[in-house]
Design a protein around this motif. Structure first.
Motif, mmCIF file in Angstrom:
data_model
loop_
_atom_site.group_PDB
_atom_site.id
_atom_site.type_symbol
_atom_site.label_atom_id
_atom_site.label_comp_id
_atom_site.label_asym_id
_atom_site.label_seq_id
_atom_site.Cartn_x
_atom_site.Cartn_y
_atom_site.Cartn_z
ATOM 1 N N ARG A 40 0.835 -1.213 0.000
ATOM 2 C CA ARG A 40 0.000 0.000 0.000
ATOM 3 C C ARG A 40 0.863 1.254 0.000
ATOM 4 O O ARG A 40 0.547 2.229 -0.693
ATOM 5 N N ILE A 41 1.969 1.230 0.729
ATOM 6 C CA ILE A 41 2.887 2.376 0.731
ATOM 7 C C ILE A 41 3.436 2.600 -0.669
ATOM 8 O O ILE A 41 3.453 3.730 -1.172
ATOM 9 N N ASP A 42 3.862 1.520 -1.322
ATOM 10 C CA ASP A 42 4.362 1.634 -2.692
ATOM 11 C C ASP A 42 3.296 2.195 -3.621
ATOM 12 O O ASP A 42 3.564 3.057 -4.458
ATOM 13 N N GLU A 43 2.063 1.723 -3.453
ATOM 14 C CA GLU A 43 0.956 2.192 -4.288
ATOM 15 C C GLU A 43 0.739 3.694 -4.105
ATOM 16 O O GLU A 43 0.573 4.432 -5.079
ATOM 17 N N VAL A 44 0.755 4.154 -2.871
ATOM 18 C CA VAL A 44 0.542 5.572 -2.586
ATOM 19 C C VAL A 44 1.683 6.410 -3.158
ATOM 20 O O VAL A 44 1.452 7.440 -3.792
ATOM 21 N N LEU A 45 2.905 5.966 -2.967
ATOM 22 C CA LEU A 45 4.053 6.729 -3.443
ATOM 23 C C LEU A 45 4.127 6.768 -4.971
ATOM 24 O O LEU A 45 4.489 7.789 -5.542
ATOM 25 N N LEU A 46 3.775 5.668 -5.616
ATOM 26 C CA LEU A 46 3.801 5.634 -7.077
ATOM 27 C C LEU A 46 2.703 6.490 -7.675
ATOM 28 O O LEU A 46 2.833 6.967 -8.803
ATOM 29 N N ALA A 47 1.623 6.713 -6.954
ATOM 30 C CA ALA A 47 0.516 7.540 -7.429
ATOM 31 C C ALA A 47 0.618 8.953 -6.880
ATOM 32 O O ALA A 47 -0.329 9.723 -6.942
#
Length: 53
Positions: free
Chosen positions: A38-45
């Motif tokens: 989820r952290i990766d998802e937030v940072l990538l978006a």
């Protein structure tokens, strides 16, 4: 150098925006902690990406 501080300011603002996105995501999650995925998802978006919005 005057131009150098402007670059650093833009970088700092981008980091602050990403941090804010993580805080918003954490507040919206029912679990106590965000998963790594989820952290990766937030940072990538985050700001400047084509997926934000």
């Amino acid at each position: 150098m005057p131009g150098e501080s402007a670059v650093q300011d833009r970088e700092a603002l981008a980091e602050i925006e990403l941090y804010g996105e993580l805080i918003i995501a954490a507040a919206a999650e029912p679990e106590e902690r965000l998963s790594d995925d989820r952290i990766d998802e937030v940072l990538l978006a985050g700001p400047g990406s084509s997926d934000s919005g």
